[in-house]
Write a protein that holds these residues in place. Structure first.
Motif, PDB file in Angstrom:
ATOM      1  N   ALA A   8      -5.012  -2.703  10.358  1.00 52.35           N
ATOM      2  CA  ALA A   8      -4.488  -3.121  11.658  1.00 52.35           C
ATOM      3  C   ALA A   8      -3.154  -3.844  11.529  1.00 52.35           C
ATOM      4  O   ALA A   8      -2.319  -3.767  12.434  1.00 52.35           O
ATOM      5  CB  ALA A   8      -5.495  -4.021  12.368  1.00 52.35           C
ATOM      6  N   THR A  37     -14.295  -1.659  13.792  1.00 49.41           N
ATOM      7  CA  THR A  37     -13.671  -1.491  15.104  1.00 49.41           C
ATOM      8  C   THR A  37     -14.698  -1.593  16.218  1.00 49.41           C
ATOM      9  O   THR A  37     -14.493  -2.319  17.203  1.00 49.41           O
ATOM     10  CB  THR A  37     -12.953  -0.128  15.176  1.00 49.41           C
ATOM     11  N   LYS A 197       1.456  -7.054  19.101  1.00 49.63           N
ATOM     12  CA  LYS A 197       1.939  -5.951  18.260  1.00 49.63           C
ATOM     13  C   LYS A 197       2.513  -6.452  16.941  1.00 49.63           C
ATOM     14  O   LYS A 197       2.509  -5.710  15.950  1.00 49.63           O
ATOM     15  CB  LYS A 197       2.979  -5.136  19.026  1.00 49.63           C
ATOM     16  N   PHE A 200      -0.692  -7.108  14.878  1.00 46.78           N
ATOM     17  CA  PHE A 200      -1.377  -5.862  14.528  1.00 46.78           C
ATOM     18  C   PHE A 200      -0.373  -4.717  14.650  1.00 46.78           C
ATOM     19  O   PHE A 200      -0.324  -4.017  15.663  1.00 46.78           O
ATOM     20  CB  PHE A 200      -2.596  -5.654  15.437  1.00 46.78           C
ATOM     21  N   LEU A 203      -0.387  -1.026  16.023  1.00 42.75           N
ATOM     22  CA  LEU A 203      -0.230  -0.695  17.433  1.00 42.75           C
ATOM     23  C   LEU A 203       1.156  -0.151  17.760  1.00 42.75           C
ATOM     24  O   LEU A 203       1.378   0.349  18.860  1.00 42.75           O
ATOM     25  CB  LEU A 203      -0.529  -1.918  18.304  1.00 42.75           C
ATOM     26  N   CYS A 206      -0.296   4.022  16.077  1.00 40.52           N
ATOM     27  CA  CYS A 206      -1.680   4.059  15.608  1.00 40.52           C
ATOM     28  C   CYS A 206      -2.024   5.435  15.053  1.00 40.52           C
ATOM     29  O   CYS A 206      -1.834   6.457  15.718  1.00 40.52           O
ATOM     30  CB  CYS A 206      -2.629   3.687  16.748  1.00 40.52           C
ATOM     31  N   CYS A 221      -8.230  -5.172  18.620  1.00 38.95           N
ATOM     32  CA  CYS A 221      -7.039  -5.965  18.301  1.00 38.95           C
ATOM     33  C   CYS A 221      -6.828  -7.065  19.335  1.00 38.95           C
ATOM     34  O   CYS A 221      -6.440  -8.195  18.988  1.00 38.95           O
ATOM     35  CB  CYS A 221      -5.806  -5.059  18.220  1.00 38.95           C
ATOM     36  N   CYS A 222      -7.090  -6.768  20.600  1.00 41.68           N
ATOM     37  CA  CYS A 222      -6.957  -7.774  21.656  1.00 41.68           C
ATOM     38  C   CYS A 222      -7.994  -8.880  21.499  1.00 41.68           C
ATOM     39  O   CYS A 222      -7.706 -10.061  21.759  1.00 41.68           O
ATOM     40  CB  CYS A 222      -7.083  -7.121  23.031  1.00 41.68           C
ATOM     41  N   HIS A 225      -6.801 -11.063  18.739  1.00 40.55           N
ATOM     42  CA  HIS A 225      -5.671 -11.851  19.239  1.00 40.55           C
ATOM     43  C   HIS A 225      -6.174 -13.097  19.963  1.00 40.55           C
ATOM     44  O   HIS A 225      -5.667 -14.205  19.731  1.00 40.55           O
ATOM     45  CB  HIS A 225      -4.821 -10.993  20.182  1.00 40.55           C
TER      46      HIS A 225
END
Length: 276
Positions: A8, A37, A197, A200, A203, A206, A221-222, A225
């Motif tokens: 990521a 994931t 971004k 990770f 993004l 991808c 990823c969010c 974050h």
């Protein structure tokens, strides 16, 4: 988790790169990334949540101090994730820049944390279309109450999403002042997406295949974050759609009235003095 985070966190990193670096087979890399994931994505209802009344008040105080919008609790915007061409309907995924992308609609609060995301529409979809077809669209009246979000001109101006006046060359001084102050507040979502971004970098482009897998990865990823931001200091003041659409873009007269009222209440910008 180390394999997932390396994947990521690096732009255009492939499974073969991970296989060589961690000395594991390609099939094992695939299973690790997919399982991690899905697990992290499943945490999204607990991590990406609409703010409580107390947090709404904190965000509103932040935006009041920053740009004068006393009832703003967050900002909304869309971003594009570059992906490999899908097997079907490739043309639907070509965005205005000519890239093959997947869209993500994001709403952040004053602390640059996501409070709502919506992923999955192809890159050719306009932000307004994505918004009006997202689950949050019908829930804004109950979610926002007396508050509202700040958006750019791509969104319809409604009671719950305040957007800038369209510059037709005849804006008043108050309307121009409104647009400048809204822009200074709305930059929070730009910063949030930029931080996401940078954290990770996968993004940016991808390498995963399949829309379902891509959506879960972006959501994961969010989630990370928001978890990473938990350790950051919360905002401290010292530091510093109920109506139907009345036109094709979804703007409402109530939204325009709310915007006009905010515009009249904003203090005028101070003119900088030139040094003689």
């Amino acid at each position: 988790m180390a394999v997932f985070l390396w994947f990521a966190g690096h732009e255009a990193c492939s499974f073969r790169d991970l296989s060589d670096r961690f000395n594991i087979s390609l099939s094992t890399v695939s299973r690790m990334v997919n399982r991690t994931t899905m697990f992290i994505s499943s945490l999204s209802p607990e991590v990406i949540r609409w703010p409580t009344e107390e947090k709404k008040q904190d965000s509103a105080l932040f935006f009041t101090r920053k740009c004068g919008f006393a009832k703003a609790i967050g900002c909304i915007d869309g971003t594009h994730i570059v992906i490999d061409p899908p097997a079907e309907r490739k043309d639907d995924y070509i965005d205005r820049k000519g890239n093959i992308t997947l869209t993500m609609q994001a709403i952040c609060d004053a602390n640059k944390k996501f409070i709502n995301i919506f992923v999955g529409f192809p890159g050719s979809s306009h932000d307004s279309w994505v918004f009006q077809n997202s689950p949050i669209y019908q829930k804004l009246s109950s979610y926002c109450g007396d508050y509202y979000l700040l958006g750019d001109s791509a969104y319809p101006c409604t009671q719950y999403v305040i957007t800038p006046y369209k510059d037709n060359g005849h804006l008043t001084a108050a309307q121009k002042n409104f647009n400048v102050k809204l822009s200074s507040g709305r930059v929070a979502i730009e910063h949030t997406l930029g931080i996401l971004k940078q954290r990770f970098r996968q993004l940016y482009y991808c390498k995963l295949r399949g829309s379902r897998k891509l959506c879960h990865f972006i959501r994961a990823c969010c989630v990370l974050h928001n978890i990473a931001n938990e350790s950051d200091l919360e905002f401290s003041p010292e530091v510093l759609i109920e109506e139907r659409a009345e036109n094709e873009c979804g703007e409402t007269s109530r939204g325009n009235s709310v915007r006009d009222a905010i515009c009249m209440d904003l203090p005028p910008r101070q003119q900088s003095r030139s040094i003689p």
